[in-house]
Design a protein around this motif. Sequence first.
Motif: not given
Length: 279
Positions: A1-10, A24-30
């Motif tokens: 999963m894209i690191a920047l997107f995950t960091t931004r979600v967090k 958010a959880d779904y997009l990070i995992m999938n």
Amino acid sequence: MIALFTTRVKSLYPKFTMAERKVADYLIMNGDDVGEVTSHELAKRLDVGQSTVMRFSKKMGYSMFGEMIADISSSADGPCTEIKDEDSPLMVMGKLEGRYCDLLRAAIASNREESLEEAARMVDEAGNILCYGYMESFLLASRLCWSLVGLGKNAVCDEDLIQTKRRLRLLGPEKGLVIVLSKSGEKAESVGVAKAAIDKRVPVLAICDASDNPLSKLATSCLRVVEVADRSTPMTSMGVDASVMLVIDTLIASVYQRDRRGYAGTYREGLVAALSERR
């Protein structure tokens, strides 16, 4: 999963509703499997309202849901930029390069042509400009101020909040402009300066995070940057200022383009004066 997107979600997670956290959880995992999914399809998969999915993408800083999915899909196979203990200094440099590029691309995607043109017009037409940034953002606001001075603009920047508000009282609504730089857009000091300017009918140009925030809601116009709230280690926030510097330089270049001959002459005169003082 894209690191920047995950960091931004967090970073934005505390602002999400329970339904939005589900998205958010779904997009990070999938993230690798979202493909060209529509907002209706994603809502159906997660058993949430389509409005929830659309609201989530807006909070993430995208104007359209499709932009978010395209961003995730195009970046899903990108290199990992997480810095590990066993990485050599050269590997760290390479990963930071990737993170910088991600942040720069995110800043470009977060800004609209109309917003950039409006910001350049506001600066070009302003007679007196007051720049403000709180703590770390003051350094960036100060750089912006000196760049404006280099163009011949009557710009000042003060770190002290009280002094800034005193200077603000001298600005008029017709030729005055306040530029508030706050990466999060939530600092009480920065929001307070913007509110004081708006109360005096002085226009405010905000340079702040791409998500909705108190500063962006107050400002006359906004330029967007990317903030990463996770400051748990020095590595997590590295590269964040890159998006701010890109926006600042874009603003200065766009102002310069509006009167290339006039600003070029002022810049040369200032450069000659500076070199003369050194001698």
